[in-house]
Design an enzyme around this catalytic site. Structure first.
Site, PDB file in Angstrom:
ATOM      1  N   ASN A 182      91.151 -16.178 -45.790  1.00 55.48           N
ATOM      2  CA  ASN A 182      91.053 -17.581 -46.226  1.00 55.48           C
ATOM      3  C   ASN A 182      90.401 -17.734 -47.601  1.00 55.48           C
ATOM      4  O   ASN A 182      89.995 -16.753 -48.223  1.00 55.48           O
ATOM      5  CB  ASN A 182      90.333 -18.416 -45.158  1.00 55.48           C
ATOM      6  CG  ASN A 182      88.869 -18.020 -45.005  1.00 55.48           C
ATOM      7  OD1 ASN A 182      88.269 -17.466 -45.921  1.00 55.48           O
ATOM      8  ND2 ASN A 182      88.290 -18.312 -43.852  1.00 55.48           N
ATOM      9  N   ILE A 183      90.311 -18.973 -48.058  1.00 51.85           N
ATOM     10  CA  ILE A 183      89.844 -19.243 -49.424  1.00 51.85           C
ATOM     11  C   ILE A 183      88.425 -18.743 -49.663  1.00 51.85           C
ATOM     12  O   ILE A 183      88.078 -18.373 -50.777  1.00 51.85           O
ATOM     13  CB  ILE A 183      89.925 -20.753 -49.787  1.00 51.85           C
ATOM     14  CG1 ILE A 183      89.106 -21.617 -48.812  1.00 51.85           C
ATOM     15  CG2 ILE A 183      91.360 -21.230 -49.861  1.00 51.85           C
ATOM     16  CD1 ILE A 183      88.890 -23.047 -49.327  1.00 51.85           C
TER      17      ILE A 183
ATOM     18  N   CYS B 195     100.104 -21.629 -42.913  1.00 56.49           N
ATOM     19  CA  CYS B 195      98.777 -21.014 -42.787  1.00 56.49           C
ATOM     20  C   CYS B 195      97.960 -22.061 -42.020  1.00 56.49           C
ATOM     21  O   CYS B 195      98.332 -22.380 -40.886  1.00 56.49           O
ATOM     22  CB  CYS B 195      98.196 -20.670 -44.153  1.00 56.49           C
ATOM     23  SG  CYS B 195      98.374 -21.946 -45.413  1.00 56.49           S
TER      24      CYS B 195
ATOM     25  N   ASP C  50      96.454 -25.414 -43.584  1.00 58.86           N
ATOM     26  CA  ASP C  50      97.003 -26.669 -44.087  1.00 58.86           C
ATOM     27  C   ASP C  50      98.323 -26.465 -44.827  1.00 58.86           C
ATOM     28  O   ASP C  50      98.971 -27.430 -45.232  1.00 58.86           O
ATOM     29  CB  ASP C  50      95.973 -27.346 -44.998  1.00 58.86           C
ATOM     30  CG  ASP C  50      94.797 -27.885 -44.182  1.00 58.86           C
ATOM     31  OD1 ASP C  50      95.044 -28.422 -43.084  1.00 58.86           O
ATOM     32  OD2 ASP C  50      93.653 -27.749 -44.632  1.00 58.86           O
TER      33      ASP C  50
ATOM     34  N   TRP D 280      98.812 -25.109 -47.833  1.00 56.78           N
ATOM     35  CA  TRP D 280      98.832 -25.359 -49.281  1.00 56.78           C
ATOM     36  C   TRP D 280      98.202 -24.217 -50.093  1.00 56.78           C
ATOM     37  O   TRP D 280      98.129 -24.304 -51.298  1.00 56.78           O
ATOM     38  CB  TRP D 280      98.207 -26.707 -49.634  1.00 56.78           C
ATOM     39  CG  TRP D 280      96.838 -26.995 -49.047  1.00 56.78           C
ATOM     40  CD1 TRP D 280      95.815 -26.125 -48.872  1.00 56.78           C
ATOM     41  CD2 TRP D 280      96.378 -28.269 -48.574  1.00 56.78           C
ATOM     42  NE1 TRP D 280      94.744 -26.760 -48.327  1.00 56.78           N
ATOM     43  CE2 TRP D 280      95.050 -28.082 -48.133  1.00 56.78           C
ATOM     44  CE3 TRP D 280      96.934 -29.546 -48.501  1.00 56.78           C
ATOM     45  CZ2 TRP D 280      94.286 -29.142 -47.609  1.00 56.78           C
ATOM     46  CZ3 TRP D 280      96.170 -30.586 -47.991  1.00 56.78           C
ATOM     47  CH2 TRP D 280      94.860 -30.378 -47.543  1.00 56.78           C
ATOM     48  N   ASP D 281      97.717 -23.191 -49.423  1.00 60.79           N
ATOM     49  CA  ASP D 281      97.177 -22.047 -50.162  1.00 60.79           C
ATOM     50  C   ASP D 281      98.034 -20.800 -49.928  1.00 60.79           C
ATOM     51  O   ASP D 281      98.905 -20.478 -50.715  1.00 60.79           O
ATOM     52  CB  ASP D 281      95.719 -21.787 -49.753  1.00 60.79           C
ATOM     53  CG  ASP D 281      94.792 -22.908 -50.202  1.00 60.79           C
ATOM     54  OD1 ASP D 281      94.895 -23.296 -51.369  1.00 60.79           O
ATOM     55  OD2 ASP D 281      93.992 -23.401 -49.389  1.00 60.79           O
TER      56      ASP D 281
ATOM     57  N   LYS E 147      95.895 -27.792 -53.979  1.00 66.46           N
ATOM     58  CA  LYS E 147      94.831 -28.672 -54.485  1.00 66.46           C
ATOM     59  C   LYS E 147      94.177 -28.086 -55.737  1.00 66.46           C
ATOM     60  O   LYS E 147      93.063 -27.543 -55.675  1.00 66.46           O
ATOM     61  CB  LYS E 147      93.780 -28.896 -53.390  1.00 66.46           C
ATOM     62  CG  LYS E 147      94.383 -29.442 -52.091  1.00 66.46           C
ATOM     63  CD  LYS E 147      93.333 -30.050 -51.187  1.00 66.46           C
ATOM     64  CE  LYS E 147      92.341 -29.044 -50.663  1.00 66.46           C
ATOM     65  NZ  LYS E 147      91.269 -29.674 -49.881  1.00 66.46           N
TER      66      LYS E 147
END
Lengths: 584, 584
Positions: free
Chosen positions: A277-278, A339, A341, A343-344, A381
């Site tokens: 993840n981010i 994934c 949401d 968007w990544d 985003k």
């Protein structure tokens, strides 16, 4: 000028981290948009855009003075040492504020204005904003109108606020089904078409995770997924690719989210792809930057730091998932990718998979379309991930940088398959963070329309087209490569020194040779007035335009009467700066 | 055919190390020069030159059969599994013998004969042997005849058997001084000119270590070094660069060798450069190969293995020493370079330093001249270092590979500064080991003359010139780069996957795309007769020539009447092979 405590500080040392005795002494200027360091020992000034600063630190006071250290999104790191602690404090507080605007309106793109250079003609403001049109892109793909259709349900962003207005859904899915499906997906991000494979009819579909929790189901979601399956009549199953590690997805179930149970979605094959993840990616990049910065300069410490950062492992994971998707599509099987949401990791893998499948996306224009579609339209985003504004630092993550890195890996393995070169990727990377152009401002299409970016700011795509000469890959063979299948063996995943270590010292060339890497964009003090006024100009264009004038300027400065002469050149700004207050 | 126990073995499995179930079944042929594996599942046969095999191992028997593993100098690794253990033993013993000839006359170059292909015309045997002439090279450099002169003292190799006949020495050094100096240097390898910097008069001089022991001196050696100093009147000192680690040099003193004491050599500056010896380099490469072979396929194991091998650290050390030498010469200071015998580290650093200084050496022709001068003329022991013959394995070391790697590092950092591309370096690397050409056979000039290589064998330089099209670097800018100063920051020293992992699996491309790396040279069975006869042909030329015929051949083989048809094409060899015995 309200945030500039001290616009000019003299006797500042720019420290050389490898050799402290080799520091340069000069004058530091802070304008509304840039930090500028001018040293009589150097031909060229150092210009750093405030927007490029990712962190500004005041280091502990030493006997020699107060150091201020600046880390940049383009991986430049500089440390200035200032004699008086009060001045260092002023510099620190000014830069901290200027590099982290409080509102969108403060972003550089709203001040920046293009002008002509001797290299490229003046760019009209609207150029580039209309290059991409999502329906035209679906036409180009040859999206089959029998099976896929544009729905108007999101024209007012009510179905999904972070999606574009125009969405391609299965023709067989009734509006109620589309709406029901959206309700069962995180943030309403329902599965929609992003790529259609003309020759075999397979579809690449992207979405967010289902709100399934531990045992939840949605008849609409299940029926809608079945419509997607039926829209590719040549295949009797489809893949659902959850790009997350299984553990993360399972953890999400406790919060009412999760992943699709194969049992509820007949004729689907479900796979996890294990991309972190981010937060993991942000920490990994921080460790990578540390590894590059280590002063010990041995091969061992670097390789150990590179390994410990895990950065290449993450790039490899993104590539592996993308290759899986590309191969499935290529074999005629539709793929739904999500994934959390969507968007990544979803943007990364869908974009990279298409880059592998379709040579169009490997052209200058096609890569822009890919970014417009996969990143901008589908709501990566950028404002949050790139930290444009003073916000939650836990939202920042180098997701787009990783995609550009993965693209570079493919470009490096297939040097003849791309119309553009690595400098093009670097230019995009730098301008994602520069906010010089409005292109990447905002978190989704809806926000960008609200900000009126297309009316008020310039487009990066216009700028890049205007300066395309330098981005042409001379090895490109337009008809050479079809589908690409890069190696993801560890030996073939390379560290991109051209991005992460572009500004390292020790890369200059003795005796007039050409440098191994392009240096930072430079600009002459002569142009200070232009840059800081509203009639500014692209840094790179300006650098080229003014390269001949730099030497003349240098002799001017070294002349004892220079102050007067320079003032004559820079009537408004220098006066403002030396006088303090006022401002543009 | 005397060493071929079994020329043909059917039902052999070529194992896929990543996925054992994906092995290929086919027939293995052993000819006098190549191993050939032909599988009906594959369009192309696998051809491996016996000379390319660096190790042949018989692995422990399994229930499925007996595996034989072959490691190659070009970093190909293959494992065949044979049903009957006796056949595996035959293959093992045949290949062990064929890959390690007992005498120079057995080397491939004495059998190989070029013929024309549709790509390149037939190469006359003498082509390439006269491309390089050391006196012409000194004229090109503009070596100053007032200060430097060709001595005839080594015309009969009596002064130094491992040096070329023609040696450039200071004009002021009397023959007795030259002879006295040679007596004080390991193996008579006295300091002689190898590069003269026309515009500043600095000289690059190479030699072996002095026989100084703990306190020994030689008035002749000291006077001779002073002559070298005086031959560059613009500088009042010179550097003596000992490329070894200080510890190694000190250890040598106990054996009556050692290094120069600054006190005895006025106006010299002495420096150690810390490049490790041939044994460390051999072990390092072995560890690197292991790291590449690790099946676990994770980024971590590879990076840790790469780090533990120390390989990049050694490449970095060679580059650092070379940059030091280049910078000194460029600043007008003469440099004397040595290691122990002056034929390994000295060849590496002198050659690389000249590549950085002089753009000529970055052309196709110039790079050949550089190898001819620094490696062949000055006696790098190719036969020993590359293990051409069955000899002492402790003499083998990848010194030349390291030089090509360091060249690749510079090429990668300065892609526009070289007329040639990385494929040129790969071709040279492969043919250093192939012995297809006589160019690299022997340990010194004297040996090569004794073997009559220029009369009996083909020259690699002729072949490379004949096929130069594929080695042209399309990014080359002839007038762009002057002196190069590559970065040796750890981040910029890259792992050359194109060399060390060229044959890794998982690099092929699905769906007809072009591969990321060039595949192994391939050849059709149709040409078997030609290759194994004395009228053979370059592998690569043949591959291109025959690519169209491969498909036809495949259908022939899959046809039930193929055996007869193939025999018709290959009357002599296949009959010989299936019948055993006999031979070319």
């Amino acid at each position: 000028m309200e945030h500039i405590a001290t616009p000019k500080v003299e006797n500042v040392h720019l420290l050389n981290p490898v050799n402290l005795r080799d520091s340069r002494v000069g004058t530091l200027y802070i304008t509304t948009t840039h930090l500028i360091f001018a040293s009589p020992e150097e031909k060229e000034e150092l210009w750093i855009l405030h927007m490029h600063m990712s962190s500004v630190e005041k280091l502990p006071l030493t006997t020699a003075g107060s150091p201020v250290r600046i880390q940049c999104h383009n991986f430049r790191v500089v440390t200035f040492r200032v004699g008086r602690d009060r001045e260092a404090q002023d510099i620190y507080s000014s830069l901290s504020r200027l590099s982290r605007p409080q509102s969108v309106e403060e972003l550089y793109c709203f001040q920046y204005r293009a002008s002509s250079s001797n290299k490229s003609p003046e760019l009209p403001q609207p150029t580039g904003w209309n290059f991409f049109e999502i329906s035209a892109e679906f036409s180009r793909q040859g999206a089959d109108s029998q099976h896929w259709t544009l729905t108007t349900l999101n024209n007012d962003y009510s179905l999904c606020p972070t999606y574009p207005k125009q969405l391609m859904v299965p023709s067989s899915a009734q509006p109620s089904l589309v709406q029901g499906c959206a309700k069962f997906r995180s943030k309403g991000r329902l599965p929609v078409l992003t790529y259609y494979h003309t020759s075999n009819g397979a579809a690449l579909v992207r979405c967010a995770q289902p709100l399934s929790g531990l045992k939840g189901r949605s008849p609409e979601d299940e029926a809608y997924i079945n419509c997607i399956l039926k829209s590719n009549p040549k295949s009797d199953y489809l893949y659902i690719v959850d790009t997350r590690p299984k553990m993360n997805a399972m953890y999400n179930r406790a919060a009412g989210k999760g992943y699709e149970a194969e049992a509820f979605y007949p004729n689907t094959k479900f796979v996890f792809k294990g991309i972190e993840n981010i937060h993991v990616m942000r920490d990994s990049l921080a460790k990578l930057v540390d590894a590059c910065e280590t002063k010990s300069e041995t091969m061992e410490t670097f390789l150990q730091g590179l390994d410990a950062s895990g950065y290449l492992k993450h790039v490899k994971a993104v590539m592996e998932a993308s290759i899986f998707i590309a191969e499935a599509i290529q074999c005629g099987t539709s793929v739904i990718v999500h994934c959390s949401d969507g968007w990544d990791r979803t943007s990364q893998t869908c974009a990279l998979a298409q880059l592998l499948i379709d040579p169009f996306y490997r052209t200058i224009q096609g890569f822009q379309a890919l970014i417009e579609k996969e990143w901008l339209s589908f709501g990566h985003k950028f404002t949050d991930r790139c930290g444009f504004l003073d916000g939650d630092p836990r939202e920042v993550s180098p997701i787009m940088s990783q995609f550009l890195d993965a693209t570079w890996q493919v470009l490096t393995q297939f040097p003849e398959a791309f119309q553009f070169n690595a400098d093009y990727l670097l230019a995009i990377h730098d301008h994602v963070y520069s906010c010089q152009f409005g292109t990447f401002v905002g978190n989704c299409q809806r926000e960008r329309l609200e900000y009126k970016l297309a009316e008020k700011t310039y487009s990066l795509w216009g700028h890049l087209t205007n300066t395309a000469d330098q981005y042409i890959n001379r090895l490109y063979e337009p008809n050479g490569a079809g589908v690409l299948s890069p190696s993801v063996m560890p030996q073939d995943i390379l560290f991109w020194t051209g991005l992460y270590c572009r500004y390292d010292l020790g890369k200059s060339v003795a005796n007039g040779g050409s440098g191994p890497k392009k240096d930072a964009p430079v600009i002459s003090l002569l142009n200070l007035a232009q840059v800081t006024s509203t009639s500014t100009q692209s840094l790179e264009d300006t650098a080229k335009h003014l390269s001949k004038q730099v030497n003349g300027l240098k002799s001017l400065i070294s002349n004892s009467k220079a102050t007067g002469a320079v003032k004559k050149f820079l009537p408004s700004v220098v006066t403002n700066m030396t006088g303090g207050g006022g401002g543009s």
